[in-house]
Write a protein that holds these residues in place. Structure first.
Motif, mmCIF file in Angstrom:
data_model
loop_
_atom_site.group_PDB
_atom_site.id
_atom_site.type_symbol
_atom_site.label_atom_id
_atom_site.label_comp_id
_atom_site.label_asym_id
_atom_site.label_seq_id
_atom_site.Cartn_x
_atom_site.Cartn_y
_atom_site.Cartn_z
ATOM 1 N N ILE A 111 32.179 38.407 41.867
ATOM 2 C CA ILE A 111 31.451 39.096 40.801
ATOM 3 C C ILE A 111 30.875 40.409 41.285
ATOM 4 O O ILE A 111 30.960 41.435 40.583
ATOM 5 N N ALA A 112 30.307 40.419 42.478
ATOM 6 C CA ALA A 112 29.754 41.661 43.016
ATOM 7 C C ALA A 112 30.834 42.727 43.150
ATOM 8 O O ALA A 112 30.605 43.906 42.844
ATOM 9 N N GLY A 113 32.015 42.318 43.582
ATOM 10 C CA GLY A 113 33.119 43.268 43.707
ATOM 11 C C GLY A 113 33.572 43.796 42.358
ATOM 12 O O GLY A 113 33.842 44.995 42.201
ATOM 13 N N ILE A 114 33.641 42.923 41.367
ATOM 14 C CA ILE A 114 34.056 43.333 40.023
ATOM 15 C C ILE A 114 33.014 44.264 39.410
ATOM 16 O O ILE A 114 33.364 45.261 38.766
ATOM 17 N N GLU A 115 31.747 43.956 39.609
ATOM 18 C CA GLU A 115 30.681 44.815 39.083
ATOM 19 C C GLU A 115 30.769 46.222 39.665
ATOM 20 O O GLU A 115 30.632 47.218 38.941
ATOM 21 N N ARG A 116 30.994 46.306 40.967
ATOM 22 C CA ARG A 116 31.085 47.620 41.619
ATOM 23 C C ARG A 116 32.338 48.371 41.170
ATOM 24 O O ARG A 116 32.287 49.570 40.887
ATOM 25 N N ARG A 117 33.445 47.664 41.101
ATOM 26 C CA ARG A 117 34.709 48.318 40.743
ATOM 27 C C ARG A 117 34.705 48.793 39.288
ATOM 28 O O ARG A 117 35.191 49.885 38.975
ATOM 29 N N GLY A 118 34.147 47.966 38.399
ATOM 30 C CA GLY A 118 34.204 48.288 36.980
ATOM 31 C C GLY A 118 32.960 48.954 36.434
ATOM 32 O O GLY A 118 32.920 49.312 35.257
ATOM 33 N N HIS A 119 31.933 49.103 37.290
ATOM 34 C CA HIS A 119 30.656 49.683 36.845
ATOM 35 C C HIS A 119 30.166 48.971 35.585
ATOM 36 O O HIS A 119 29.707 49.608 34.629
ATOM 37 N N ALA A 120 30.278 47.649 35.604
ATOM 38 C CA ALA A 120 29.937 46.847 34.428
ATOM 39 C C ALA A 120 28.879 45.820 34.792
ATOM 40 O O ALA A 120 28.615 45.539 35.964
ATOM 41 N N LYS A 121 28.278 45.259 33.753
ATOM 42 C CA LYS A 121 27.277 44.213 33.918
ATOM 43 C C LYS A 121 27.409 43.225 32.769
ATOM 44 O O LYS A 121 28.141 43.466 31.804
ATOM 45 N N LYS A 122 26.683 42.126 32.876
ATOM 46 C CA LYS A 122 26.685 41.147 31.801
ATOM 47 C C LYS A 122 26.167 41.801 30.520
ATOM 48 O O LYS A 122 25.194 42.545 30.545
ATOM 49 N N GLY A 123 26.851 41.528 29.425
ATOM 50 C CA GLY A 123 26.471 42.117 28.149
ATOM 51 C C GLY A 123 27.313 43.312 27.757
ATOM 52 O O GLY A 123 27.144 43.859 26.670
ATOM 53 N N ASP A 124 28.250 43.698 28.632
ATOM 54 C CA ASP A 124 29.134 44.827 28.328
ATOM 55 C C ASP A 124 30.407 44.390 27.609
ATOM 56 O O ASP A 124 31.273 45.210 27.326
ATOM 57 N N LYS A 125 30.538 43.092 27.335
ATOM 58 C CA LYS A 125 31.734 42.525 26.677
ATOM 59 C C LYS A 125 32.953 42.632 27.597
ATOM 60 O O LYS A 125 33.956 43.287 27.296
ATOM 61 N N THR A 126 32.844 41.981 28.742
ATOM 62 C CA THR A 126 33.920 41.960 29.728
ATOM 63 C C THR A 126 34.054 40.559 30.315
ATOM 64 O O THR A 126 33.331 39.638 29.928
ATOM 65 N N MET A 127 34.942 40.415 31.281
ATOM 66 C CA MET A 127 35.114 39.157 31.998
ATOM 67 C C MET A 127 33.814 38.676 32.637
ATOM 68 O O MET A 127 33.621 37.472 32.851
#
Length: 207
Positions: A111-127
């Protein structure tokens, strides 16, 4: 054939079986290719692991899966899922076993890697709206006093709740941002593919 290879085969089979459904979801708010891309990526991942001489250790297998997804899945999903698998592989060691602690550690790294790569967080409508609730089930404050399979079941319910949640929010990342408010009412394809992957793994482990 080792158990981790069997688990990959189960996850890949589930993604391939849901290819058309995932693509149809993506056609509503995205490019309409998520299922096609994911199926191609997991076929490549299975081939990559089939070519390994030793699949008994999770680290190298997870790394091979991640690299295959990065190289073969188009759009944002390949780099994101691939990064997740690679980052999970990097925290594997001799103590990595099928237990609550290892699941929490690997999911947290992914999850930490995905957050950094996608610049996303919970609530952004993503995986992440599925992966983070799954991970939360393995944290000590939620898992204390429970067996591994009780936590795995909790996480399966959390995955479905995460998918349902994505229907209620506006997309803030990816192609779906272009449809704005019209993304409300639609499940996020990445969230659904995360649920499919997790539930395939859960059903495999139940056996």
């Amino acid at each position: 054939m080792t158990r981790i290879k069997d688990a990959l085969d189960a996850v890949a089979a589930a993604i391939i079986a849901q290819k058309d459904y995932l693509t149809a979801l993506d056609a509503e708010i995205g490019d309409g290719d998520h299922g096609i891309n994911m199926a191609r990526g997991f076929r490549a991942a299975v081939e990559a692991v089939d070519e390994m001489d030793d699949t008994s250790k999770p680290g190298p297998v997870l790394h091979a899966i991640g690299k295959a997804l990065i190289q073969n899945v188009g759009g944002a999903a390949g780099p994101l899922y691939g990064t997740g698998f690679v980052k999970a592989s990097e925290v594997c060691d001799e103590n990595t076993k099928l237990n609550i602690e290892s699941c929490e550690k690997l999911l947290g790294a992914a999850i930490a890697g995905i957050e950094r790569r996608g610049h996303a967080k919970k609530g952004d409508k993503t995986m992440l709206d599925v992966l983070i609730p799954i991970h939360d089930c393995f944290l000590p404050e939620h898992a204390e006093g429970k067996t591994l399979f009780e936590v795995l079941l909790d996480a399966s319910h959390a995955a479905k709740e995460g998918v349902d949640y994505t229907k209620t929010i506006v997309a803030r990342r990816g192609r779906a941002t272009l449809v704005g408010e019209r993304s409300i009412g639609h499940e996020d394809p990445g969230a659904v593919s995360s649920m499919v992957m997790y539930r395939a793994l859960y059903n495999f482990l139940k056996k």
